[in-house]
Write an enzyme that holds these catalytic residues in place. Structure first.
Site, PDB file in Angstrom:
ATOM      1  N   GLN A   1       0.827  -1.241  -0.121  1.00  0.00           N
ATOM      2  CA  GLN A   1      -0.072  -0.052  -0.025  1.00  0.00           C
ATOM      3  C   GLN A   1       0.858   1.241   0.178  1.00  0.00           C
ATOM      4  O   GLN A   1       0.561   2.428   0.786  1.00  0.00           O
ATOM      5  CB  GLN A   1      -0.786   0.039   1.404  1.00  0.00           C
ATOM      6  N   SER A   2       1.955   1.186  -0.453  1.00  0.00           N
ATOM      7  CA  SER A   2       2.944   2.188  -0.526  1.00  0.00           C
ATOM      8  C   SER A   2       2.279   3.473  -1.311  1.00  0.00           C
ATOM      9  O   SER A   2       2.039   3.541  -2.586  1.00  0.00           O
ATOM     10  CB  SER A   2       4.199   1.823  -1.231  1.00  0.00           C
ATOM     11  N   ASN A   3       2.169   4.745  -0.712  1.00  0.00           N
ATOM     12  CA  ASN A   3       1.923   5.978  -1.325  1.00  0.00           C
ATOM     13  C   ASN A   3       2.753   6.339  -2.396  1.00  0.00           C
ATOM     14  O   ASN A   3       2.525   6.879  -3.617  1.00  0.00           O
ATOM     15  CB  ASN A   3       1.628   6.883  -0.520  1.00  0.00           C
TER      16      ASN A   3
END
Length: 332
Positions: free
Chosen positions: A75-77
């Site tokens: 879920q890396s921005n």
């Protein structure tokens, strides 16, 4: 500041607003809290990573690269921002993600796929140790395919990425003049250390008399002290060998990490709900929510007694809410 900026792309919606949270501040009976709204650097491109990528992707293009390889959690921005910017700029993007994906992607990961990024997932165990070899492997793969790949570290947190929040301090200097404030603290979440590094250096170079305080969301104080120092020293070697560094100004609070990276406590979810219902400001459970919760707990404990103004840098991350919707819903 006399040091010339390196090449930069115009990708973020800047400047972002600086806004007071007066109802929340009054309820805490502490300093007036201001928020630098870097959640508004774009819509789908929202968040702090865009500031760093303006410089990092400019460097990649300057070096003749047509492919971006980067890494992070599922879920890396940062990975989501890189995927979307790559599509916007006509660059191929390959994401090396930590963890096992589900059959139906959600949140940032869904946007990665929508943007057409190549996604390869690796087990979390040993991921960090394998990254240098993985980067070399995929760069060689693209070289053999006739492409040139540029590797961006986690969070775009390196010498070049440091420019993103160094430049933000020029905005903050103007913000403080407009609002006639002199904040004692500038607070941010620290996950890869690059935002804190840029703010720390920028405050020194632009003469802002504010202590940058990073609230750790994963590793401990010693780790972030070393990581921020490493980024600053790398920046100096590459861009300004004669520049004195504010190494004594690196401040980290690691008391609110909770169970670990991307794992929030019920108290953090309660803070997210409280802030949203009081000010209409949406935080995320991975970065901004943890850091904001830590800040208000420190206010309640008297850490900021006597301080008039503090600034919280909202680093975005709204898409990180959706994969944790069950935990959030239970807190409502």
């Amino acid at each position: 500041m006399d040091i010339p900026y390196p090449p930069r792309l115009s990708l973020a919606r800047l400047p972002t607003p600086l806004e007071p949270l007066d109802r929340l501040s009054e309820s805490l009976n502490g300093p007036r809290i201001w928020v630098k709204r870097d959640d508004l650097t774009g819509s789908h491109l929202s968040g702090n990573k865009i500031r760093k990528l303006e410089f990092v992707i400019a460097r990649a293009k300057q070096e003749g690269c047509d492919t971006l390889i980067t890494c992070g959690g599922l879920q890396s921005n940062h990975c989501r921002a890189t995927a979307l910017l790559g599509a916007q700029l006509g660059l191929k993007v390959h994401l090396l993600l930590r963890g096992e994906t589900s059959d139906v992607p959600d949140g940032n990961l869904l946007l990665d796929y929508l943007a057409g990024a190549e996604v390869t997932c690796y087990p979390a165990r040993g991921y960090s140790a394998r990254l240098p070899a993985l980067a070399q492997h995929w760069q060689a793969h693209y070289r053999e395919a006739g492409r040139k790949a540029f590797f961006i570290p986690i969070g775009a947190s390196d010498a070049t990425g440091t420019w993103g929040y160094l430049a933000c301090c020029e905005e903050l200097q103007h913000d403080f003049q407009v609002h006639n404030i002199n904040p004692a603290y500038i607070i941010c979440a620290s996950g890869s250390g690059g935002t804190q590094a840029g703010l720390t250096l920028g405050c020194a170079l632009y003469g802002l008399h504010s202590q940058v305080l990073g609230f750790a969301v994963c590793d401990d104080e010693a780790y972030f002290q070393a990581k921020v120092r490493e980024d600053l020293q790398a920046w100096k070697r590459r861009y300004a060998p004669e520049q004195l560094l504010p190494l004594e100004s690196i401040a980290v609070n690691d008391h609110y990490i909770g169970p670990g990276y991307a794992k929030a406590t019920p108290e953090v979810f309660n803070t997210i709900k409280w802030v949203a219902s009081t000010e209409g400001l949406v935080l995320d459970p991975v970065y901004s929510g943890k850091a904001f919760h830590g800040m208000i707990e420190e206010i309640r404990q008297g850490r900021f007694d006597g301080v008039e103004d503090i600034v919280f840098v909202h680093t975005g991350g709204i898409y990180g809410l959706f994969p944790q919707r069950e935990e959030i819903f239970r807190s409502l």
